[in-house]
Design a protein around this motif. Structure first.
Motif, short mmCIF file in Angstrom:
data_model
loop_
_atom_site.label_atom_id
_atom_site.label_comp_id
_atom_site.label_asym_id
_atom_site.label_seq_id
_atom_site.Cartn_x
_atom_site.Cartn_y
_atom_site.Cartn_z
N PHE A 1 25.73 -43.00 16.31
CA PHE A 1 24.86 -42.78 15.16
C PHE A 1 23.69 -41.86 15.51
O PHE A 1 23.23 -41.09 14.66
CB PHE A 1 24.32 -44.12 14.64
CG PHE A 1 25.33 -44.90 13.84
CD1 PHE A 1 25.49 -44.66 12.49
CD2 PHE A 1 26.12 -45.86 14.44
CE1 PHE A 1 26.41 -45.37 11.74
CE2 PHE A 1 27.05 -46.58 13.71
CZ PHE A 1 27.21 -46.33 12.36
N PHE A 2 23.24 -41.96 16.75
CA PHE A 2 22.11 -41.13 17.16
C PHE A 2 22.50 -39.65 17.23
O PHE A 2 21.65 -38.77 17.09
CB PHE A 2 21.59 -41.60 18.52
CG PHE A 2 20.20 -41.14 18.83
CD1 PHE A 2 19.10 -41.77 18.29
CD2 PHE A 2 19.99 -40.05 19.68
CE1 PHE A 2 17.81 -41.35 18.58
CE2 PHE A 2 18.71 -39.62 19.97
CZ PHE A 2 17.62 -40.28 19.41
N GLY A 3 23.78 -39.40 17.43
CA GLY A 3 24.23 -38.01 17.52
C GLY A 3 24.40 -37.33 16.18
O GLY A 3 24.67 -36.12 16.13
N ILE A 4 24.27 -38.06 15.08
CA ILE A 4 24.39 -37.46 13.74
C ILE A 4 23.00 -37.03 13.26
O ILE A 4 22.12 -37.87 13.10
CB ILE A 4 25.00 -38.46 12.74
CG1 ILE A 4 26.37 -38.94 13.24
CG2 ILE A 4 25.10 -37.85 11.36
CD1 ILE A 4 26.98 -40.02 12.36
N PRO A 5 22.75 -35.77 13.05
CA PRO A 5 21.45 -35.34 12.51
C PRO A 5 21.22 -35.99 11.15
O PRO A 5 22.08 -35.94 10.27
CB PRO A 5 21.59 -33.82 12.39
CG PRO A 5 22.69 -33.46 13.33
CD PRO A 5 23.63 -34.62 13.33
N ILE A 6 20.06 -36.60 10.99
CA ILE A 6 19.84 -37.41 9.80
C ILE A 6 19.79 -36.55 8.53
O ILE A 6 20.28 -36.98 7.47
CB ILE A 6 18.55 -38.24 9.97
CG1 ILE A 6 18.45 -39.30 8.87
CG2 ILE A 6 17.32 -37.35 10.01
CD1 ILE A 6 17.38 -40.34 9.13
N LEU A 7 19.26 -35.34 8.62
CA LEU A 7 19.23 -34.49 7.43
C LEU A 7 20.61 -33.98 7.08
O LEU A 7 21.02 -33.99 5.91
CB LEU A 7 18.27 -33.32 7.67
CG LEU A 7 18.05 -32.38 6.49
CD1 LEU A 7 17.50 -33.14 5.28
CD2 LEU A 7 17.10 -31.25 6.87
N LEU A 8 21.37 -33.57 8.10
CA LEU A 8 22.74 -33.12 7.84
C LEU A 8 23.60 -34.28 7.35
O LEU A 8 24.44 -34.10 6.45
CB LEU A 8 23.34 -32.53 9.12
CG LEU A 8 24.78 -32.03 9.04
CD1 LEU A 8 24.91 -30.92 7.99
CD2 LEU A 8 25.25 -31.54 10.40
N GLY A 9 23.39 -35.46 7.90
CA GLY A 9 24.12 -36.62 7.43
C GLY A 9 23.81 -36.93 5.98
O GLY A 9 24.69 -37.33 5.21
#
Length: 342
Positions: A183-191
């Motif tokens: 989950f930490f590897g997913i950019p929060i804005l892109l997600g």
């Protein structure tokens, strides 16, 4: 009479009796003086003992805890006072917007679209003829609700999982840490652009749930490290030797001493989540009308900024002040809870 005086002078026993009486009188007088001086000294000492009683009591006061020291430092920190007052003002505005305006933010008049300020409407009107001041006031509710709820949710999930990983260790630590890394590897804005774009109905709670899902790994890492550090302390070893259960060790001894860095990270993250909600709404994947949000108003005003800059400046200014207040509060709390800075 002369004979009697001559006889008294000549009588050695009479002279001895007189001298003995004088000596006895002097001794008694001296004893009385000594007793008086001793009594005065005792009274004086008692008064002196009574006067420093408060100071002596202060010396015997138990040493202050980390939280007491932190609160004392925060009360003397002007950054904490200023940011705290701003946050209190914003929270009151979000809970009771009717205290600041009686205008309905959804009531619009197209004939006044993009007009400037006038009596009763200090911020002017937006592109639909709605009162910008009323929308700025009511927009605080959605933004602060998303920020606070997302921060609380991410802190609870992150603290629970990170605490279990740090306390249990072994395969539990490995599994939780690897899931957090995913989950930490997913950019929060892109997600947000990917996941929220496929959801047709995006309410406040949908946005909160999304931020919690992608926001808990950061707090979990901080919580895991704090728990690992705390469980190695001597007081935990002593409690374990006395037969304390794992739940008691975690809740009574480890968690209270590991929660300080979590609070600091969560406080700073709150301002970040408010800005994230506004960014997602600005990009069209966050909150949707008729919800009143600063991000929605900024997105609507961006196309007409040159003709009516007031439509963007006021909601953007409110958003900037809110984010800055929470970040300043987090910095002040971090400085107060960090023993290395004392």
């Amino acid at each position: 009479m002369p004979d009697q005086e001559k006889y008294n002078k000549a009588d050695p026993l009479a002279d001895a009796g007189t001298e003995e009486e004088e000596i006895q009188s002097a001794v008694e007088s001296r004893t009385f003086d000594l007793g008086t001086m001793e009594a005065q000294t005792l009274i004086k000492n008692e008064r002196l003992d009574d006067e420093p009683e408060v100071a002596a009591a202060d010396d015997r006061v138990k040493p202050r805890s980390l939280w007491q020291d932190a609160w004392r430092d925060l009360r003397r920190n002007p950054i904490f006072i200023i940011s705290g007052l701003l946050i209190i003002f914003l929270v009151v505005m979000a809970i009771w917007p009717g205290l600041f305006t009686s205008t309905d933010p959804l009531k619009c008049d197209l004939s006044k679209a993009q007009q400037g300020s006038e009596s009763g409407h200090p911020f002017g009107f937006d592109g639909q003829g709605c009162d910008v001041y009323a929308r700025t006031v009511y927009g605080a509710r959605a933004s602060i609700t998303v920020g606070v709820c997302a921060t609380v949710g991410a802190a609870l999930v992150g603290t629970t999982l990170g605490g279990l990983a740090g306390f249990l260790g072994g395969w539990s630590d490995s599994v939780i840490s690897r899931v957090a890394d995913i989950f930490f590897g997913i950019p929060i804005l892109l997600g947000g652009l990917v996941f929220l774009s496929v959801i047709p109905s995006r309410s406040i709670w949908i946005v909160v749930a999304f931020i919690v899902v992608l926001g808990w790994p950061q707090i979990a890492r901080i919580g895991r490290g704090a728990v690992i550090t705390a469980k190695q302390q001597d007081y935990v070893t002593a409690a374990r030797a006395l037969g304390a259960s794992n739940s008691r060790l975690m809740l009574r001894h480890i968690l209270p001493n590991a929660v300080a860095p979590i609070i600091v990270v969560a406080t700073i993250a709150l301002g970040t989540y408010i800005a994230l909600e506004a960014t997602l709404s600005f990009l069209g994947v966050g909150l949707k009308p008729p919800t009143v949000s600063w991000g929605i108003d900024i997105s609507s005003a961006s196309a007409t900024f040159r003709n009516a800059p007031h439509m963007l400046l006021y909601p953007a200014g409110a958003l900037s002040i809110t984010v800055l207040a929470f970040i300043m509060l987090g910095d002040a709390v971090r400085d107060a809870l960090d023993p290395k800075l004392r």
